[in-house]
Design an enzyme around this catalytic site. Structure first.
Site, PDB file in Angstrom:
ATOM      1  N   HIS A 844       0.860  -1.191   0.000  1.00 24.50           N
ATOM      2  CA  HIS A 844       0.000   0.000   0.000  1.00 24.50           C
ATOM      3  C   HIS A 844       0.895   1.240   0.000  1.00 24.50           C
ATOM      4  O   HIS A 844       1.604   1.495   0.972  1.00 24.50           O
ATOM      5  CB  HIS A 844      -0.915   0.003   1.222  1.00 24.50           C
ATOM      6  CG  HIS A 844      -1.908  -1.120   1.223  1.00 24.50           C
ATOM      7  ND1 HIS A 844      -2.298  -1.775   2.372  1.00 24.50           N
ATOM      8  CD2 HIS A 844      -2.582  -1.708   0.205  1.00 24.50           C
ATOM      9  CE1 HIS A 844      -3.178  -2.715   2.054  1.00 24.50           C
ATOM     10  NE2 HIS A 844      -3.356  -2.687   0.757  1.00 24.50           N
ATOM     11  N   GLU A 847       1.314   3.763   3.006  1.00 20.88           N
ATOM     12  CA  GLU A 847       1.828   3.277   4.295  1.00 20.88           C
ATOM     13  C   GLU A 847       3.347   3.357   4.277  1.00 20.88           C
ATOM     14  O   GLU A 847       4.058   2.343   4.287  1.00 20.88           O
ATOM     15  CB  GLU A 847       1.313   1.871   4.559  1.00 20.88           C
ATOM     16  CG  GLU A 847      -0.201   1.831   4.709  1.00 20.88           C
ATOM     17  CD  GLU A 847      -0.782   0.418   4.688  1.00 20.88           C
ATOM     18  OE1 GLU A 847      -0.005  -0.557   4.669  1.00 20.88           O
ATOM     19  OE2 GLU A 847      -2.024   0.302   4.675  1.00 20.88           O
ATOM     20  N   HIS A 941       3.165  -3.436   7.069  1.00 19.35           N
ATOM     21  CA  HIS A 941       2.082  -2.505   6.733  1.00 19.35           C
ATOM     22  C   HIS A 941       2.088  -1.324   7.709  1.00 19.35           C
ATOM     23  O   HIS A 941       2.820  -1.305   8.698  1.00 19.35           O
ATOM     24  CB  HIS A 941       0.719  -3.206   6.829  1.00 19.35           C
ATOM     25  CG  HIS A 941       0.378  -4.053   5.644  1.00 19.35           C
ATOM     26  ND1 HIS A 941      -0.541  -3.678   4.696  1.00 19.35           N
ATOM     27  CD2 HIS A 941       0.836  -5.268   5.256  1.00 19.35           C
ATOM     28  CE1 HIS A 941      -0.641  -4.612   3.772  1.00 19.35           C
ATOM     29  NE2 HIS A 941       0.189  -5.589   4.092  1.00 19.35           N
ATOM     30  N   GLU A1026       1.776  -4.525  11.543  1.00 19.98           N
ATOM     31  CA  GLU A1026       1.206  -3.188  11.389  1.00 19.98           C
ATOM     32  C   GLU A1026       1.938  -2.193  12.279  1.00 19.98           C
ATOM     33  O   GLU A1026       2.084  -2.422  13.479  1.00 19.98           O
ATOM     34  CB  GLU A1026      -0.279  -3.198  11.771  1.00 19.98           C
ATOM     35  CG  GLU A1026      -1.150  -4.131  10.949  1.00 19.98           C
ATOM     36  CD  GLU A1026      -1.636  -3.484   9.672  1.00 19.98           C
ATOM     37  OE1 GLU A1026      -1.287  -2.315   9.457  1.00 19.98           O
ATOM     38  OE2 GLU A1026      -2.346  -4.147   8.910  1.00 19.98           O
TER      39      GLU A1026
END
Length: 1138
Positions: A844, A847, A941, A1026
């Site tokens: 992504h 990010e 991420h 994350e």
């Protein structure tokens, strides 16, 4: 004894001796009123007191009933014994008397008013017994009788909470009746007016009744009454009455007709002015908040000030998918992509059915609907999805698994060197040939240069001879010359200025500015003036602070980067680099009422339209001249550089700007990432910036997160760094309507505004703002090039090109491990059989924190420390540091050029549209075929709605626990090794939170990397890691915003956790690692269910106290040797200085 006597009088005996029964009940009443113990005896468990009283209800004193049921618990007992039904029976009986007894009706309705809120079936019972009409008729006949009217209105309020009752009452004219009762300001009968407004508000929740109010012309009346009470209630004693009027208006404006009537009655101005007068009084906040809600709802919906919500950049796909959002985007005719929906928000036909569990259904809506319940999908696939013959081509990316390091390698190196020289048109002089020959012959094994063995990239989706711009792919000097010629020179700043103005970026061609010196930059031909010396730019000497950053090398890397807009500028932050500040950046304390004040400023635009400039100062939809020149009264904006995202800037007030972000290419949404330049500012002036087309319903900007700013003046002064900045930051829903086309078919959706204010410290500065610390594709290429220089003879480093993206950018694949100790068979065997660790990041583009974590991982792996050497000796690392180069280059937030989220394509990736995912998955499939599946797979991420760093994994057992599906013990057979790595991280990484981790498999995530690698490749330790974009709320960094230092530290500590995982087991054969981890994890491991990387709908409501192993007692401490602890400290310090 008195209850026994009353019980004996029940039935016919009581009817014959009514007087005796009343005397007994009078005595019971006296005892209950004077002795608390007596009341408790009547209510006590096992007592038949309430049944006896109910049985004698017709002749007993109602005062007794009122006393018995006068307290909360007593009312509950009364309802549970069927008291509500008895009361309705008596009400029907009493209503048959002509005229009904006023005293009896008063007592009955007083009791019903107390019972109603405690009986969940009260509305249904009232409707079935016929009590609705009795009460309504009683109200009509006693409008002037305030003594009887008050309890009747209280009962009507309880009736109206049932939606079916509300519709029925509306048909019987009760709405009009209520408007006869509400009255202008008066100090008399205020309690009655409060109850009447409550009842009216409940009735108006029905859209049918709201329409009746509008048709009856009651909206102007309600506004006039509210304004009357606002003006006269100067001491604010009747705030609840004023709030009642606002609640009625709020419910009326839930329908489009109501909003229209509100606007026509000048409601915006009335509520705006009254709310402004209430702002100084903190206790009036409920009035201000409700008024704000009404005004925001009634603010006319506008479309974004754009010609189309599709991206300003167009990229034609090699082929369009047959179905899905991208296919829909391509099939839409012009002009229909952004239509403001005219229907009511969520307006449906009124239901005539009754549901007494409406609220319960809302409250108990299953939060776990997305959890996978199909056990067949919770176990690895038994058969491979692709034939091994198809995967043989990927063998060339795993040379380390067959490398023998013998003399043949030297011959191969000689051939490769000659090939490289030929490809680059290098003329080999005789002395150079001799030197190369000596290098090859005398080259020791540990100095073997593996990057020379890099295989050619796999074929991409379209012919390799074409670039996105349509030019031919040239080789050698011809290609370099063409690249240099394609880049336009940029204008120079005036000689007197130390800082170039906006748009004056380092060009792509020629040598860049030299560190520590001054260097002239080229400029446009038409700007040349021989009488003026070339302007100079002071470049900070950051070589010591940023050893892996080189401005000149960065410019060279940009030349080879392909972008859809064909960017010809370099942003100064990417050119100068970023040195993490040494000071702490705490989470921003939210100023009370800041969101409300910003919303009121937005409403002022409608109230005072003449004060709004509405001046466009930057517009990418004007490709020839996006920067619109003016007289210097406006800021200048720019986003035409790699990873930049700002589509339009509109000056709405002198120091306030609305900013519109660009959609992801081949998409009409995904607005979150921004990165743009601002210049032309005034020193000391507070500017407000509003990004008006955000899409997520909440953001960490509401919880302490700030935007990032980079000052070129500060960089020139030796402080090249991004810093958190901005005050009065908030994130809220605005009046710009989202088209249902862009909202997945949902109507009535709005965009959200991120607003922040800031001032500037330097004159003639050029500043940049970003959502998070930028990390471009060219930065990655520069970083990888610099990492090559760190390679020592002990390090095996190979950099391959996995494939090319849609626009022709290469996707790098790294292999890092330790060289074998020698070329003996034992050492070569150990080298080949090391467990594999597979890491990936940046699928992504928005990010960017994932790239900073990956940077920390790569620098640790290439570091000289003993721990790094041990880690290289333990594993072979295969790393794809950037899975979505095209998205990163073009400033996308979520998608690649295909307009799709690449992390939703892992189940069935298309080799043309999703080449990086297709070939990365193929690498993993190849490893599974040769029985070398990775020990750990982790995809890095970033998370925008949660704090800390945490992991998502996959577990059959924990998924079954959360979904409550039936499963046999054999279905739940699972080793708990998947928890080991996150548990280690929670003990050594201060930013990591085990409580935020989840190991539940969701249906909506079945096509993500984490789930596919777990299910199809069979990797038990398959994770998404994350990292917060905001900061931490626990541990060492609690209360601080996260920075690049902490992110890089996290990457290094992930490596430390892998080393600890290896040392914990003490086994070289990773197939048996799962059996020896009980000293880290317990046997019973409940989980906290949280959603995957798409961010859940909740904000701060996660139960962070639900630690995964709480009920096992304290987990065993992670014991590290003193040498390990010292080494961790050393590594952390190393990361801090980078």
């Amino acid at each position: 004894m008195l209850l026994g006597q009353l019980e004996r009088l029940n039935g016919e005996a009581m009817m014959r001796d009514v007087e005796t029964a009343r005397q007994v009940t009078t005595k019971i009443l006296h005892l209950i009123q004077t002795q608390e113990k007596s009341g408790k005896e009547v209510m006590s468990k096992g007592s038949s007191g309430m049944e006896v009283i109910l049985a004698s209800l017709e002749v007993t004193s109602f005062a007794l009933l009122l006393c018995v049921s006068g307290r909360g618990r007593r009312v509950g007992v009364f309802v549970s014994k069927g008291g509500t039904g008895v009361l309705f029976q008596i009400l029907n009986t009493a209503n048959k008397d002509m005229p009904p007894s006023e005293e009896l009706m008063l007592q009955l309705h007083s009791l019903l008013a107390k019972v109603g809120p405690k009986d969940r079936k009260f509305g249904v019972k009232a409707r079935l017994s016929g009590a609705l009409n009795i009460t309504v008729n009683l109200i009509k006949q006693n409008i002037q009788n305030t003594k009887l009217l008050l309890p009747c209105l209280q009962v009507l309020r309880a009736y109206s909470t049932n939606s079916v009752n509300a519709i029925s009452l509306g048909k019987n004219g009760v709405v009009e009746l209520m408007f006869k009762i509400v009255a202008p300001y008066s100090k008399k009968n205020t309690s009655l007016l409060k109850v009447a407004l409550d009842a009216l508000g409940a009735l108006l929740k029905s859209k049918t009744n709201a329409r009746r109010a509008v048709d009856g012309g009651h909206v102007p009346v309600m506004l006039a009454l509210y304004l009357d009470w606002h003006r006269n209630d100067t001491r604010h004693r009747y705030m609840l009455i004023r709030k009642g009027f606002l609640v009625c208006l709020r419910n009326i404006t839930n329908i489009k007709l109501g909003r229209k009537a509100f606007i026509e009655a000048d409601g915006m101005r009335i509520l705006y002015n009254s709310s402004t007068e209430c702002l100084p009084v903190r206790t009036l906040d409920p009035l201000v908040n409700t008024s704000s809600l009404i005004m925001r709802k009634c603010f006319p919906k506008n479309r974004l000030p754009l010609p189309t919500i599709k991206s300003a950049f167009h990229y034609q796909l090699p082929h369009v998918p047959a179905a899905g959002p991208v296919a829909q985007l391509y099939s839409q005719p012009p002009g229909v992509d952004d239509v403001v929906d005219e229907s009511d928000d969520n307006e449906e036909t009124e239901a005539d059915t009754d549901s007494e569990n409406e609220e319960d259904e809302k409250d108990h809506g299953t939060a776990n609907d997305d959890i996978e319940t199909d056990l067949n999908k919770l176990h690895p696939k038994k058969s491979p999805s692709r034939l091994f013959e198809e995967l043989r081509v990927y063998e060339r990316f795993f040379l380390e698994l067959s490398e023998d390091f013998q003399v043949s390698a030297r011959t191969s190196l000689w051939v490769e060197l000659l090939n490289i020289a030929t490809l680059n048109d290098i003329f080999l002089a005789p002395h150079l040939v001799l030197a190369l020959l000596l290098v090859v012959i005398l080259h020791p094994i540990h100095a073997y240069h593996h990057s020379a063995h890099s295989p050619s990239p796999l074929p991409k989706a379209r012919p390799q001879t074409e670039l996105s711009g349509g030019s031919q792919l040239l080789q050698g000097p011809a290609r370099r010359a063409a690249a240099a010629a394609a880049v336009r020179p940029l204008p120079l700043p005036p000689p007197s200025s130390d800082t170039p103005p906006a748009g004056h970026h380092p060009p792509h061609q020629g040598p860049g500015p030299k560190r520590g010196g001054r260097h002239s930059l080229p400029r446009r031909t038409q700007d040349l003036d021989e009488s003026v010396e070339g302007a100079v730019l002071e470049v900070p000497d950051t070589a010591l602070l940023l050893p892996l950053h080189d401005p000149d090398l960065y410019v060279e890397m940009v030349k080879g980067t392909n972008s859809v807009p064909q960017y010809a500028e370099v942003a100064y932050p990417d050119y100068f680099g970023h040195v993490a500040p040494t000071f702490r950046e705490p989470l921003l304390d939210r100023v009370y009422g800041v969101q409300r004040s910003k919303i009121f400023q937005d409403i002022e635009r409608l109230i005072h339209p003449n004060d709004i400039l509405d001046k466009v100062v930057y517009d990418l939809d004007i490709p020839s001249c996006p920067v619109i020149e003016d007289n210097g009264e406006s800021l200048k904006f720019n986003s035409q550089f790699e990873s930049g995202n700002l589509r339009k800037a509109v000056q709405v007030r002198k120091y306030e700007y609305d900013l519109v972000l660009n959609s992801d290419i081949n998409s009409n949404h995904y607005h979150q990432w921004f990165y743009f330049e601002v210049s032309g500012m005034r020193v000391g002036t507070m500017y407000r910036f509003n990004i008006i087309n955000c899409e997520k319903s909440n953001s960490q900007f509401n919880y302490g997160m700030q935007v990032l700013m980079y000052s070129v003046q500060e960089a020139i002064s030796g402080r090249p760094r991004w810093v958190r900045t901005g005050t009065d930051i908030c994130y809220y829903k605005n009046h710009f309507a989202r088209s249902s086309i862009a909202a997945g078919g949902q109507k009535g959706k709005s965009y959200y505004t991120l607003t922040f204010s800031t001032n500037f410290s330097h004159k003639d500065d050029v500043c940049y703002f970003a959502y998070h610390y930028p990390y471009t594709y060219s930065t990655l290429k520069m970083h990888l090039s610099k990492l090559e220089a760190l390679r020592t003879p002990e390090i095996y480093l190979r950099q391959d090109v996995l494939c090319e993206t849609l626009s022709g950018n290469s996707c790098p694949l790294l292999t890092i491990t330790a060289m074998p100790e020698s070329n003996s068979n034992d050492h070569i065997c150990q080298f080949r059989n090391r467990p594999l660790i597979f890491l990936s990041a940046r699928v992504h583009p928005g990010e960017t924190n994932a790239s900073w974590v990956m940077k920390g991982t790569l620098e640790f792996l290439m570091g000289p420390s003993p721990l790094a050497a041990s880690l290289r000796e333990a594993y072979i690392f295969k790393i794809v540091p950037m899975l979505n180069p095209d998205g990163v280059v073009n400033g996308n937030h979520r998608c690649s050029l295909s307009g799709e989220d690449l992390n939703r394509q892992w189940q069935n990736p298309n080799p043309e549209l999703h080449p990086t995912i297709y070939h990365t998955k193929s690498l993993l499939q190849y490893l599974a075929h040769i029985q070398r599946a990775p020990l750990v797979f982790c995809d890095y991420h970033g998370h925008s709605r949660k704090k800390n760093v945490f992991m998502y994994g996959c577990s059959v057992k924990e998924t079954v626990w959360q979904s409550n599906i039936s499963a046999t013990s054999s279905d739940l057979q699972e080793d708990l090794g998947y928890r080991t790595l996150p548990k280690i991280l929670s003990q050594i990484a201060p930013a990591f939170s085990m409580a935020s981790c989840s190991f539940v498999v969701e249906r909506s995530k079945e096509s993500t990397a984490r789930v596919v690698v777990w299910r199809e490749i069979g990797v038990q330790r398959s994770y998404t890691m994350e990292s917060t974009l905001c900061g931490c709320d626990q541990g060492k960094y609690k209360g601080l915003q996260i920075g690049t230092r902490e992110l890089e530290e996290m990457g290094a500590q992930f490596c430390m956790a892998l080393l600890r995982l290896k040392r914990l087991t003490g086994l070289r054969n990773h197939q048996h690692l799962l059996d020896l981890e009980s000293d880290i994890i317990g046997t019973s491991c409940p989980t906290t269910y949280v959603m995957e990387e798409d961010e859940p709908s909740f904000m701060e409501a996660i139960d962070y106290s639900a630690e995964s192993n709480d009920e096992d007692g304290d987990p065993k401490p992670l014991t590290l040797s003193s040498g390990e602890i010292a080494e961790i400290h050393t590594q952390t310090c190393c990361v801090d200085t980078v």
